[in-house]
Structure formats: structure tokens, C-alpha cells
Write a protein that holds these residues in place. Structure first.
Motif, PDB file in Angstrom:
ATOM      1  N   GLU A  13       0.815  -1.220   0.000  1.00  0.00           N
ATOM      2  CA  GLU A  13       0.000   0.000   0.000  1.00  0.00           C
ATOM      3  C   GLU A  13       0.849   1.270   0.000  1.00  0.00           C
ATOM      4  O   GLU A  13       0.353   2.351  -0.290  1.00  0.00           O
ATOM      5  N   ARG A  14       2.136   1.147   0.288  1.00  0.00           N
ATOM      6  CA  ARG A  14       3.027   2.314   0.321  1.00  0.00           C
ATOM      7  C   ARG A  14       3.753   2.537  -1.015  1.00  0.00           C
ATOM      8  O   ARG A  14       4.434   3.543  -1.187  1.00  0.00           O
ATOM      9  N   LEU A  15       3.616   1.591  -1.944  1.00  0.00           N
ATOM     10  CA  LEU A  15       4.279   1.739  -3.239  1.00  0.00           C
ATOM     11  C   LEU A  15       3.666   2.902  -4.016  1.00  0.00           C
ATOM     12  O   LEU A  15       2.454   3.112  -3.988  1.00  0.00           O
ATOM     13  N   LEU A  16       4.503   3.618  -4.725  1.00  0.00           N
ATOM     14  CA  LEU A  16       4.044   4.792  -5.465  1.00  0.00           C
ATOM     15  C   LEU A  16       3.546   4.426  -6.861  1.00  0.00           C
ATOM     16  O   LEU A  16       4.149   3.619  -7.557  1.00  0.00           O
ATOM     17  N   VAL A  17       2.436   5.043  -7.220  1.00  0.00           N
ATOM     18  CA  VAL A  17       1.911   4.979  -8.584  1.00  0.00           C
ATOM     19  C   VAL A  17       2.087   6.388  -9.127  1.00  0.00           C
ATOM     20  O   VAL A  17       1.389   7.302  -8.710  1.00  0.00           O
ATOM     21  N   GLN A  18       3.051   6.557 -10.043  1.00  0.00           N
ATOM     22  CA  GLN A  18       3.377   7.915 -10.461  1.00  0.00           C
ATOM     23  C   GLN A  18       3.099   8.205 -11.926  1.00  0.00           C
ATOM     24  O   GLN A  18       2.508   9.214 -12.249  1.00  0.00           O
ATOM     25  N   ASN A  19       3.561   7.370 -12.791  1.00  0.00           N
ATOM     26  CA  ASN A  19       3.503   7.685 -14.222  1.00  0.00           C
ATOM     27  C   ASN A  19       2.805   6.597 -15.024  1.00  0.00           C
ATOM     28  O   ASN A  19       3.301   6.167 -16.061  1.00  0.00           O
ATOM     29  N   THR A  20       1.671   6.171 -14.562  1.00  0.00           N
ATOM     30  CA  THR A  20       0.915   5.154 -15.287  1.00  0.00           C
ATOM     31  C   THR A  20       0.465   5.729 -16.627  1.00  0.00           C
ATOM     32  O   THR A  20       0.056   6.885 -16.701  1.00  0.00           O
ATOM     33  N   LEU A  21       0.550   4.908 -17.655  1.00  0.00           N
ATOM     34  CA  LEU A  21       0.062   5.349 -18.962  1.00  0.00           C
ATOM     35  C   LEU A  21      -1.437   5.611 -18.884  1.00  0.00           C
ATOM     36  O   LEU A  21      -2.153   4.973 -18.111  1.00  0.00           O
ATOM     37  N   SER A  22      -1.909   6.509 -19.698  1.00  0.00           N
ATOM     38  CA  SER A  22      -3.343   6.810 -19.708  1.00  0.00           C
ATOM     39  C   SER A  22      -4.115   5.647 -20.325  1.00  0.00           C
ATOM     40  O   SER A  22      -3.569   4.864 -21.116  1.00  0.00           O
ATOM     41  N   ALA A  23      -5.378   5.554 -19.977  1.00  0.00           N
ATOM     42  CA  ALA A  23      -6.240   4.504 -20.531  1.00  0.00           C
ATOM     43  C   ALA A  23      -6.294   4.627 -22.054  1.00  0.00           C
ATOM     44  O   ALA A  23      -6.324   3.619 -22.767  1.00  0.00           O
ATOM     45  N   GLU A  24      -6.272   5.846 -22.543  1.00  0.00           N
ATOM     46  CA  GLU A  24      -6.308   6.087 -23.988  1.00  0.00           C
ATOM     47  C   GLU A  24      -5.065   5.507 -24.673  1.00  0.00           C
ATOM     48  O   GLU A  24      -5.158   4.873 -25.722  1.00  0.00           O
ATOM     49  N   THR A  25      -3.907   5.709 -24.070  1.00  0.00           N
ATOM     50  CA  THR A  25      -2.662   5.165 -24.630  1.00  0.00           C
ATOM     51  C   THR A  25      -2.663   3.644 -24.555  1.00  0.00           C
ATOM     52  O   THR A  25      -2.273   2.967 -25.509  1.00  0.00           O
ATOM     53  N   ILE A  26      -3.105   3.112 -23.446  1.00  0.00           N
ATOM     54  CA  ILE A  26      -3.126   1.658 -23.260  1.00  0.00           C
ATOM     55  C   ILE A  26      -4.011   0.985 -24.298  1.00  0.00           C
ATOM     56  O   ILE A  26      -3.679  -0.090 -24.811  1.00  0.00           O
ATOM     57  N   LYS A  27      -5.115   1.622 -24.656  1.00  0.00           N
ATOM     58  CA  LYS A  27      -6.033   1.041 -25.644  1.00  0.00           C
ATOM     59  C   LYS A  27      -5.399   0.882 -27.021  1.00  0.00           C
ATOM     60  O   LYS A  27      -5.862   0.089 -27.829  1.00  0.00           O
ATOM     61  N   LYS A  28      -4.337   1.617 -27.274  1.00  0.00           N
ATOM     62  CA  LYS A  28      -3.665   1.538 -28.576  1.00  0.00           C
ATOM     63  C   LYS A  28      -2.865   0.250 -28.735  1.00  0.00           C
ATOM     64  O   LYS A  28      -2.425  -0.073 -29.830  1.00  0.00           O
ATOM     65  N   TYR A  29      -2.651  -0.465 -27.643  1.00  0.00           N
ATOM     66  CA  TYR A  29      -1.812  -1.662 -27.667  1.00  0.00           C
ATOM     67  C   TYR A  29      -2.614  -2.898 -27.283  1.00  0.00           C
ATOM     68  O   TYR A  29      -3.542  -2.824 -26.492  1.00  0.00           O
ATOM     69  N   ASP A  30      -2.203  -4.019 -27.832  1.00  0.00           N
ATOM     70  CA  ASP A  30      -2.772  -5.306 -27.456  1.00  0.00           C
ATOM     71  C   ASP A  30      -1.970  -5.792 -26.245  1.00  0.00           C
ATOM     72  O   ASP A  30      -0.895  -6.378 -26.396  1.00  0.00           O
ATOM     73  N   HIS A  31      -2.484  -5.528 -25.050  1.00  0.00           N
ATOM     74  CA  HIS A  31      -1.691  -5.812 -23.846  1.00  0.00           C
ATOM     75  C   HIS A  31      -1.409  -7.301 -23.669  1.00  0.00           C
ATOM     76  O   HIS A  31      -0.378  -7.669 -23.122  1.00  0.00           O
ATOM     77  N   ARG A  32      -2.275  -8.157 -24.148  1.00  0.00           N
ATOM     78  CA  ARG A  32      -2.007  -9.607 -24.028  1.00  0.00           C
ATOM     79  C   ARG A  32      -0.810 -10.008 -24.887  1.00  0.00           C
ATOM     80  O   ARG A  32       0.036 -10.800 -24.472  1.00  0.00           O
TER      81      ARG A  32
END
Length: 197
Positions: A13-32
Motif C-alpha cells: 500500500e506504500r508503493l508509489l503509482v506515479q507515471n501510469t500510462l493513460s487509458a487512452e494510450t493503453i487502448k492503442k496496444y494489445d496488452h495480451r
């Protein structure tokens, strides 16, 4: 922030989430597909270790404090001449300790550019044997909604793949498709204008 409790367990719970890609950017890729490519790189890194015949074997580890460490070394003059894209041809890495070292160095650099949560996700799902957490337990331990967690998970794999050049062909293909569509649209507009005159 990387913090361990009194039992030496990483406090998720103390780990930082800082620069996650946006949902829009993620949709451009086939994550599987990208997850599969990253898993293949891990397989190559693991397999290549056993094919080294030198006494000074090169190896790697991902530590509990989420650092990627390369053990062993190759003289830098051997590395400087290499400027090639990563390949999925395992034999190339098996037959060359220099290429294997280069792969580990590139992976280390890419891994260090992930945020803490992303590094933890990669470590948990790709490095730890046996895997310590499943998706649901990570959400629970981090006390975050599953949508935010899955965004971080996809972001981790995609960012790693982009930095390693694993998406290059897909990015080029997408660019070509976009350009072809634009050209077709321009031709249609031109045809329409010609018919209207």
C-alpha cells in the motif's frame, strides 16, 4: 515509497503509482500480446544463463526492494559496438555472452524507468517463482480499486515493451495503416470534388 514492515515484508500500500500510462494510450496496444513478448524476454534471460560456458557467468536478479541487478561483467569495449534491436532468437543469446549482457543491461534500464507499483507487478508475475500474489490479493494489499490496478498492470508491461523496442513493428504497422487511411480519404475527397465540378 518502498517500505518493509517489521517482518521484512514489502508494504504494497506504500508503493508509489506515479507515471501510469493513460487509458487512452493503453487502448492503442494489445496488452495480451505485449505480456507474451515480455514473458518471452524473461524466458530468454533465464535460459541464456544456463548456456554460458565461461566461469564468470552473467546473471540477474530483481531484489525485494525492486531493483534489477546484473551480476558479472563484460568489458565495455565489447558492448559499445553493439547497437542492434532485441531479437526473439534465443540461440543468438545462448551463443553470445556479450549479447546476453547487452540484453540484461537494456532490461535493467527499462525496468528502472517503471514506477514502484509497475516494477512490483513485473517482479511478482514474471520473476518470482512461485508467484507470491495474484491480481486480487495485490488489489487487496494495495487497497486500490481493481480498475486502477489493472491500468497499472497493463501500463507496466506496455512501458517495458516500448522501452525494449518490442512494440516497434506494431507502432510502424499502425503508422502505415493510418497513413494509408489518410491517403484513401484524400483520394475520396479529390474524387468527390472532381465529380462535383
Amino acid at each position: 515509497m518502498i517500505v518493509f514492515n517489521e517482518k521484512g515484508k514489502l508494504e504494497l500500500e506504500r508503493l508509489l503509482v506515479q507515471n501510469t500510462l493513460s487509458a487512452e494510450t493503453i487502448k492503442k496496444y494489445d496488452h495480451r500480446k505485449i505480456m507474451s513478448k515480455v514473458r518471452r524476454i524473461f524466458k530468454i534471460m533465464d535460459d541464456s544463463y544456463y548456456y554460458q560456458i565461461n566461469e564468470d557467468k552473467i546473471s540477474y536478479e530483481i531484489t525485494d526492494d525492486l531493483k534489477f541487478i546484473v551480476h558479472g561483467n563484460i568489458p565495455l569495449n565489447n558492448i559499445e559496438a553493439i547497437d542492434i534491436p532485441l531479437t526473439f532468437n534465443e540461440k543468438e543469446y545462448r551463443n553470445s555472452q556479450v549479447l546476453y549482457f547487452y540484453l540484461l543491461k537494456r532490461f535493467k534500464e527499462a525496468f528502472s524507468n517503471l514506477d514502484e507499483v509497475e516494477r512490483f507487478i513485473i517482479k511478482n508475475f514474471e520473476y518470482d517463482k512461485p508467484q507470491i500474489y495474484v491480481d486480487e490479493s495485490i488489489c487487496y494489499e494495495m487497497n486500490i480499486h481493481k480498475d486502477k490496478y489493472y491500468l497499472s498492470k497493463k501500463s507496466a508491461y506496455i512501458k517495458l515493451a516500448i522501452q525494449l523496442g518490442l512494440t516497434y513493428k506494431d507502432d510502424i504497422d499502425e503508422l502505415i495503416i493510418t497513413k494509408v487511411k489518410e491517403t484513401i480519404l484524400e483520394e475520396i475527397v479529390t474524387l468527390d470534388k472532381n465529380h462535383m465540378e
